[in-house]
Design a protein around this motif. Structure first.
Motif, PDB file in Angstrom:
ATOM      1  N   ALA A 169       0.836  -1.205   0.000  1.00  0.00           N
ATOM      2  CA  ALA A 169       0.000   0.000   0.000  1.00  0.00           C
ATOM      3  C   ALA A 169       0.869   1.252   0.000  1.00  0.00           C
ATOM      4  CB  ALA A 169      -0.928   0.001   1.217  1.00  0.00           C
ATOM      5  N   GLN A 170       1.965   1.209   0.752  1.00  0.00           N
ATOM      6  CA  GLN A 170       2.859   2.356   0.788  1.00  0.00           C
ATOM      7  C   GLN A 170       3.591   2.525  -0.539  1.00  0.00           C
ATOM      8  OE1 GLN A 170       2.871   4.727   3.181  1.00  0.00           O
ATOM      9  NE2 GLN A 170       4.078   5.757   1.621  1.00  0.00           N
ATOM     10  N   TRP A 171       3.889   1.398  -1.195  1.00  0.00           N
ATOM     11  CA  TRP A 171       4.502   1.471  -2.519  1.00  0.00           C
ATOM     12  C   TRP A 171       3.545   2.164  -3.500  1.00  0.00           C
ATOM     13  CZ3 TRP A 171       8.732   1.597  -5.120  1.00  0.00           C
ATOM     14  CH2 TRP A 171       8.720   1.402  -6.495  1.00  0.00           C
ATOM     15  N   ALA A 172       2.262   1.892  -3.375  1.00  0.00           N
ATOM     16  CA  ALA A 172       1.272   2.546  -4.227  1.00  0.00           C
ATOM     17  C   ALA A 172       1.299   4.054  -4.021  1.00  0.00           C
ATOM     18  CB  ALA A 172      -0.126   1.993  -3.949  1.00  0.00           C
ATOM     19  N   GLN A 173       1.550   4.490  -2.794  1.00  0.00           N
ATOM     20  CA  GLN A 173       1.653   5.926  -2.514  1.00  0.00           C
ATOM     21  C   GLN A 173       2.887   6.524  -3.185  1.00  0.00           C
ATOM     22  OE1 GLN A 173      -1.608   6.275  -1.562  1.00  0.00           O
ATOM     23  NE2 GLN A 173      -0.730   8.026  -0.509  1.00  0.00           N
ATOM     24  N   VAL A 174       3.975   5.771  -3.206  1.00  0.00           N
ATOM     25  CA  VAL A 174       5.181   6.225  -3.913  1.00  0.00           C
ATOM     26  C   VAL A 174       4.862   6.406  -5.393  1.00  0.00           C
ATOM     27  CG1 VAL A 174       7.524   5.568  -4.633  1.00  0.00           C
ATOM     28  CG2 VAL A 174       6.783   5.124  -2.283  1.00  0.00           C
ATOM     29  N   GLU A 175       4.200   5.419  -5.978  1.00  0.00           N
ATOM     30  CA  GLU A 175       3.854   5.503  -7.399  1.00  0.00           C
ATOM     31  C   GLU A 175       2.902   6.661  -7.675  1.00  0.00           C
ATOM     32  OE1 GLU A 175       4.312   1.200  -9.399  1.00  0.00           O
ATOM     33  OE2 GLU A 175       2.539   1.402  -8.126  1.00  0.00           O
ATOM     34  N   ASN A 176       1.970   6.919  -6.758  1.00  0.00           N
ATOM     35  CA  ASN A 176       1.064   8.059  -6.925  1.00  0.00           C
ATOM     36  C   ASN A 176       1.829   9.375  -6.967  1.00  0.00           C
ATOM     37  OD1 ASN A 176      -1.257   6.517  -7.000  1.00  0.00           O
ATOM     38  ND2 ASN A 176      -1.708   6.726  -4.825  1.00  0.00           N
ATOM     39  N   ALA A 177       2.808   9.511  -6.071  1.00  0.00           N
ATOM     40  CA  ALA A 177       3.606  10.742  -6.038  1.00  0.00           C
ATOM     41  C   ALA A 177       4.429  10.886  -7.314  1.00  0.00           C
ATOM     42  CB  ALA A 177       4.517  10.741  -4.809  1.00  0.00           C
ATOM     43  N   TYR A 178       5.010   9.783  -7.775  1.00  0.00           N
ATOM     44  CA  TYR A 178       5.764   9.818  -9.027  1.00  0.00           C
ATOM     45  C   TYR A 178       4.851  10.170 -10.205  1.00  0.00           C
ATOM     46  CZ  TYR A 178      10.176   7.850  -7.278  1.00  0.00           C
ATOM     47  OH  TYR A 178      11.379   7.653  -6.640  1.00  0.00           O
ATOM     48  N   GLN A 179       3.635   9.625 -10.197  1.00  0.00           N
ATOM     49  CA  GLN A 179       2.698   9.901 -11.284  1.00  0.00           C
ATOM     50  C   GLN A 179       2.309  11.376 -11.300  1.00  0.00           C
ATOM     51  OE1 GLN A 179       1.651   7.709 -13.770  1.00  0.00           O
ATOM     52  NE2 GLN A 179       0.998   9.674 -14.630  1.00  0.00           N
ATOM     53  N   ARG A 180       2.146  11.958 -10.120  1.00  0.00           N
ATOM     54  CA  ARG A 180       1.815  13.384 -10.055  1.00  0.00           C
ATOM     55  C   ARG A 180       2.934  14.212 -10.678  1.00  0.00           C
ATOM     56  NH1 ARG A 180      -1.040  17.412  -8.492  1.00  0.00           N
ATOM     57  NH2 ARG A 180      -0.210  19.213  -7.394  1.00  0.00           N
ATOM     58  N   ARG A 181       4.184  13.827 -10.374  1.00  0.00           N
ATOM     59  CA  ARG A 181       5.310  14.548 -10.977  1.00  0.00           C
ATOM     60  C   ARG A 181       5.283  14.399 -12.495  1.00  0.00           C
ATOM     61  NH1 ARG A 181      11.457  13.186  -9.328  1.00  0.00           N
ATOM     62  NH2 ARG A 181      10.984  11.185 -10.305  1.00  0.00           N
ATOM     63  N   ALA A 182       5.044  13.189 -12.979  1.00  0.00           N
ATOM     64  CA  ALA A 182       4.992  12.950 -14.426  1.00  0.00           C
ATOM     65  C   ALA A 182       3.883  13.765 -15.080  1.00  0.00           C
ATOM     66  CB  ALA A 182       4.800  11.460 -14.700  1.00  0.00           C
ATOM     67  N   ASP A 183       2.770  13.918 -14.391  1.00  0.00           N
ATOM     68  CA  ASP A 183       1.642  14.676 -14.939  1.00  0.00           C
ATOM     69  C   ASP A 183       1.930  16.173 -15.024  1.00  0.00           C
ATOM     70  OD1 ASP A 183       0.242  12.315 -15.167  1.00  0.00           O
ATOM     71  OD2 ASP A 183      -0.952  12.623 -13.353  1.00  0.00           O
ATOM     72  N   LEU A 184       2.791  16.670 -14.147  1.00  0.00           N
ATOM     73  CA  LEU A 184       3.130  18.099 -14.158  1.00  0.00           C
ATOM     74  C   LEU A 184       4.109  18.455 -15.272  1.00  0.00           C
ATOM     75  CD1 LEU A 184       3.655  18.784 -10.331  1.00  0.00           C
ATOM     76  CD2 LEU A 184       1.847  19.738 -11.765  1.00  0.00           C
ATOM     77  N   ILE A 185       4.893  17.483 -15.711  1.00  0.00           N
ATOM     78  CA  ILE A 185       6.000  17.762 -16.627  1.00  0.00           C
ATOM     79  C   ILE A 185       5.554  18.364 -17.965  1.00  0.00           C
ATOM     80  CG2 ILE A 185       7.810  16.654 -18.013  1.00  0.00           C
ATOM     81  CD1 ILE A 185       8.378  14.921 -15.527  1.00  0.00           C
ATOM     82  N   PRO A 186       4.540  17.821 -18.651  1.00  0.00           N
ATOM     83  CA  PRO A 186       4.187  18.419 -19.959  1.00  0.00           C
ATOM     84  C   PRO A 186       3.847  19.905 -19.865  1.00  0.00           C
ATOM     85  CG  PRO A 186       3.125  16.283 -19.702  1.00  0.00           C
ATOM     86  CD  PRO A 186       3.739  16.619 -18.367  1.00  0.00           C
ATOM     87  N   ASN A 187       3.093  20.312 -18.850  1.00  0.00           N
ATOM     88  CA  ASN A 187       2.757  21.733 -18.695  1.00  0.00           C
ATOM     89  C   ASN A 187       3.992  22.561 -18.359  1.00  0.00           C
ATOM     90  OD1 ASN A 187       0.047  21.401 -19.229  1.00  0.00           O
ATOM     91  ND2 ASN A 187      -0.508  21.107 -17.087  1.00  0.00           N
ATOM     92  N   LEU A 188       4.866  22.008 -17.527  1.00  0.00           N
ATOM     93  CA  LEU A 188       6.084  22.731 -17.166  1.00  0.00           C
ATOM     94  C   LEU A 188       6.978  22.922 -18.388  1.00  0.00           C
ATOM     95  CD1 LEU A 188       7.693  23.949 -14.793  1.00  0.00           C
ATOM     96  CD2 LEU A 188       8.782  21.722 -14.510  1.00  0.00           C
ATOM     97  N   VAL A 189       7.164  21.857 -19.156  1.00  0.00           N
ATOM     98  CA  VAL A 189       7.989  21.939 -20.365  1.00  0.00           C
ATOM     99  C   VAL A 189       7.387  22.935 -21.354  1.00  0.00           C
ATOM    100  CG1 VAL A 189       8.747  20.656 -22.416  1.00  0.00           C
ATOM    101  CG2 VAL A 189       9.011  19.639 -20.146  1.00  0.00           C
ATOM    102  N   ALA A 190       6.080  22.883 -21.543  1.00  0.00           N
ATOM    103  CA  ALA A 190       5.423  23.800 -22.476  1.00  0.00           C
ATOM    104  C   ALA A 190       5.581  25.253 -22.030  1.00  0.00           C
ATOM    105  CB  ALA A 190       3.942  23.445 -22.596  1.00  0.00           C
ATOM    106  N   THR A 191       5.490  25.481 -20.726  1.00  0.00           N
ATOM    107  CA  THR A 191       5.630  26.841 -20.198  1.00  0.00           C
ATOM    108  C   THR A 191       7.033  27.374 -20.403  1.00  0.00           C
ATOM    109  OG1 THR A 191       3.942  26.388 -18.520  1.00  0.00           O
ATOM    110  CG2 THR A 191       5.379  28.275 -18.136  1.00  0.00           C
ATOM    111  N   VAL A 192       8.039  26.540 -20.103  1.00  0.00           N
ATOM    112  CA  VAL A 192       9.433  26.964 -20.290  1.00  0.00           C
ATOM    113  C   VAL A 192       9.727  27.147 -21.773  1.00  0.00           C
ATOM    114  CG1 VAL A 192      11.855  26.296 -19.990  1.00  0.00           C
ATOM    115  CG2 VAL A 192      10.203  25.860 -18.156  1.00  0.00           C
ATOM    116  N   LYS A 193       9.215  26.252 -22.593  1.00  0.00           N
ATOM    117  CA  LYS A 193       9.459  26.338 -24.036  1.00  0.00           C
ATOM    118  C   LYS A 193       8.936  27.653 -24.590  1.00  0.00           C
ATOM    119  CE  LYS A 193       8.856  22.571 -26.387  1.00  0.00           C
ATOM    120  NZ  LYS A 193       8.189  21.454 -27.111  1.00  0.00           N
ATOM    121  N   GLY A 194       7.822  28.132 -24.045  1.00  0.00           N
ATOM    122  CA  GLY A 194       7.258  29.386 -24.519  1.00  0.00           C
ATOM    123  C   GLY A 194       8.165  30.571 -24.283  1.00  0.00           C
TER     124      GLY A 194
END
Length: 204
Positions: free
Chosen positions: A42-67
């Motif tokens: 269950a705790q491993w699932a929480q680690v994966e959730n946190a990693y997934q949140r980071r992965a989800d933020l990346i496209p918007n962050l990259v697009a913002t910096v690219k602009g």
């Protein structure tokens, strides 16, 4: 009743009680290992959730910096590729009990974290980018997510340690050896190479 029959009956009762006690201990030990294993999973699932949140933020962050910094192509590409590698390493298998898969997954996540750090350093050179509300919001979310990743990894290590301690001590070790496929060793997150060395500070 003869003394030999009494002795035989006594031996039978003692043996029956011993079997019941051993069976009860075995069941309790098995259930404890299952509980601790589920807690670690269950705790491993929480680690994966946190990693997934980071992965989800990346496209918007990259697009913002690219602009604002389109010519920083190398850094932007490194982040995108690191995110893609993480997706390739993540599989359906239980990473927590496979040392090689766990090491690849943790390594890919660490490389993604390093690429993101470089991206934020690059962003520091663009005041107009740092002044935008969108970038500030994404940066704050990313920093919060990185802190959450650290906390969740620590909690997973604690849960894995509790499981490993129970799995390695008697009589749990006997039950774990009988059901070795179900109670495989859990892997731990380790510090990055060189993290044990304090950084040098030079005020010259």
């Amino acid at each position: 009743m003869t003394s030999s029959r009494k002795t035989g009956l006594t031996v039978f009762i003692v043996a029956a009680l011993a079997v019941l006690f051993a069976g009860g201990t075995c069941v309790a030990t098995y259930n404890n290992l299952v509980t601790l294993g589920q807690k670690a999973d269950a705790q491993w699932a929480q680690v994966e959730n946190a990693y997934q949140r980071r992965a989800d933020l990346i496209p918007n962050l990259v697009a913002t910096v690219k602009g604002a910094a389109a010519h920083e192509r190398e850094t932007l590409t490194a982040v995108t590729e690191a995110r893609s590698r993480v997706g390739q390493v993540s599989g359906r298998e239980d990473l927590t009990t496979n040392p090689d898969a766990f090491a690849k997954y943790a390594g890919a996540q660490d490389r993604l974290g390093s690429a993101l750090s470089r991206l934020l350093v690059v962003a520091e050179a663009y005041p107009q980018l740092r002044a935008t509300e969108n970038f500030r919001d994404l940066q704050a979310q990313l920093e919060g997510t990185e802190n959450r990743i650290t906390v969740e990894r620590m909690r997973y290590n604690e849960a894995a340690r509790d499981f490993e301690t129970a799995r390695s001590t008697f009589p749990s070790s006997l039950v774990a050896s009988v059901f070795s496929g179900k109670f495989a060793p859990k892997q731990y997150f380790a510090g990055k190479p060189g993290s044990e060395v304090a950084p040098k500070v030079d005020f010259k």
